[in-house]
Design a protein around this motif. Structure first.
Motif, short mmCIF file in Angstrom:
data_model
loop_
_atom_site.label_atom_id
_atom_site.label_comp_id
_atom_site.label_asym_id
_atom_site.label_seq_id
_atom_site.Cartn_x
_atom_site.Cartn_y
_atom_site.Cartn_z
N LEU A 22 41.84 32.53 36.38
CA LEU A 22 41.31 32.80 35.05
C LEU A 22 39.80 32.63 35.02
CD1 LEU A 22 41.98 33.47 32.11
CD2 LEU A 22 42.24 31.02 31.68
N THR A 25 38.20 35.52 36.87
CA THR A 25 38.22 36.75 36.08
C THR A 25 37.13 36.74 35.02
OG1 THR A 25 40.61 36.99 36.42
CG2 THR A 25 39.63 38.19 34.58
N VAL A 26 36.96 35.59 34.36
CA VAL A 26 35.94 35.49 33.31
C VAL A 26 34.54 35.60 33.91
CG1 VAL A 26 34.91 33.95 31.60
CG2 VAL A 26 37.40 34.16 31.75
N VAL A 29 34.34 39.19 36.22
CA VAL A 29 34.77 40.47 35.64
C VAL A 29 34.30 40.60 34.20
CG1 VAL A 29 36.74 41.94 35.05
CG2 VAL A 29 36.78 40.58 37.15
N LEU A 30 34.74 39.71 33.33
CA LEU A 30 34.46 39.86 31.90
C LEU A 30 32.99 39.65 31.57
CD1 LEU A 30 37.60 38.11 30.35
CD2 LEU A 30 37.22 40.53 30.84
N VAL A 31 32.38 38.61 32.13
CA VAL A 31 30.96 38.36 31.86
C VAL A 31 30.08 39.49 32.40
CG1 VAL A 31 29.00 36.83 32.34
CG2 VAL A 31 31.20 35.87 31.66
N LEU A 33 30.91 42.57 32.87
CA LEU A 33 31.20 43.75 32.05
C LEU A 33 30.46 43.67 30.72
CD1 LEU A 33 32.82 46.36 31.89
CD2 LEU A 33 34.70 45.05 30.90
N ALA A 34 30.44 42.50 30.11
CA ALA A 34 29.71 42.33 28.85
C ALA A 34 28.21 42.52 29.06
CB ALA A 34 29.99 40.94 28.27
N PHE A 273 33.93 52.51 34.72
CA PHE A 273 34.95 51.53 34.32
C PHE A 273 36.02 52.20 33.46
CE2 PHE A 273 36.43 48.65 30.94
CZ PHE A 273 37.13 47.73 31.70
#
Length: 295
Positions: A22, A25-26, A29-31, A33-34, A273
């Motif tokens: 987790l 991923t954050v 991936v998520l950071v 992407l943001a 993406f």
């Protein structure tokens, strides 16, 4: 009432087990992407150290970019060619090497060995082989055939890049298919033989349905990998001739790191993406129609 009940301890243990994944991923991936979405709303001049908010200008440039349709067409052609050739050849090799014949271990090693070779080294070697006076044309000349300049021809450059990529990675899918084939119960083939089924009918009605989950996995891996191709294009063709081999990732690289349009490069990253997300979702949803046990 006791707070640390058995149920809560089990939940805590579960969260601790998934915490590394987790967090990864954050963070990875998520950071990012943001941040890419945030950069796409700006223009970043690294040399002048200017970071300017431009709103939707990069997206308007995306809609008006005359090169984008050609880039998307080249990307689609590369992905489709790689998917068809890679999966077909990998399945054919897996079926042949699944036979109980002498020497199959040697051939398995031979076909898989390119997978572990460095991509840059592999591409550089093939760049020499595919030159006008390279090894491929030398081999053709020995049998009286005059070969083209493979990497500089409009009709041969994309085909050459696809073939180089297929030969490099076909061994990985071959191994996955081989493992799937060895998991098919032999009793199914024996029953089909007793019923008078031909080899092709057995393959179509038994083998393909039984290995369909592996076909789904390899197709997703191959499509996602084809949309991220960069080193092969950069070393072999540099996107040429013209824009015939300029795929989306290489075009993104050109805009961001050659022309220093980092905001527009971030916008193209979001396009990539979205394309990967859509294609993966479509493939995953279609599994219910043709993947065994999913209907």
């Amino acid at each position: 009432m006791k707070f640390w009940t058995a149920r809560r301890r089990d939940h805590l243990a579960g969260y601790l087990f998934i915490a590394p994944q987790l967090v990864g991923t954050v963070v990875f991936v998520l950071v990012p992407l943001a941040l890419v979405a945030w950069y796409s709303l700006h223009e970043w001049n690294v040399l002048a150290d200017e970071f300017t908010f431009v709103g939707g200008d990069n997206y308007r440039q995306l809609a008006d970019d005359p090169n984008l349709p050609k880039v998307l067409a080249a990307t689609g052609l590369f992905s489709a060619g790689l998917l068809v050739l890679n999966l077909t050849l990998a399945l054919l090799l897996a079926v042949l090497l699944n036979q109980k014949l002498r020497g199959t271990v040697v051939f398995r090693t031979l076909f898989f060995s390119p997978v572990v070779v460095s991509m840059i080294a592999w591409t550089i070697v093939w760049g020499f082989l595919l030159q006008d006076n390279g090894g491929v044309n030398g081999l053709l000349n020995s049998v009286g055939v005059h070969g083209p300049n493979w990497l500089r021809g409009e009709g041969t450059a994309m085909v050459s890049v696809i073939v180089v990529q297929v030969v490099k990675n076909v061994g990985l899918n071959m191994v996955l298919f081989l493992a799937a084939l060895q998991g098919v119960p032999a009793g199914l083939y024996e029953a089909a033989k007793l019923d008078g089924a031909s080899a092709w009918r057995s393959f179509r009605s038994i083998t393909l349905p039984m290995i369909s989950p592996t076909i789904l996995l390899t197709s997703i891996i191959t499509v996602v990998g084809s949309l991220q191709v960069f080193a092969q294009i950069a070393v072999l063709t540099q996107g040429g001739p013209g824009t015939s081999t300029t795929v989306l990732v290489y075009y993104l690289y050109q805009q961001a790191f050659q022309f220093h349009h980092f905001g527009y490069g971030a916008t193209l990253s979001l396009v990539l993406f979205v394309i990967v997300l859509i294609l993966t979702t479509v493939q995953w949803q279609m599994r219910k129609r043709w993947v065994f046990h999913e209907s």
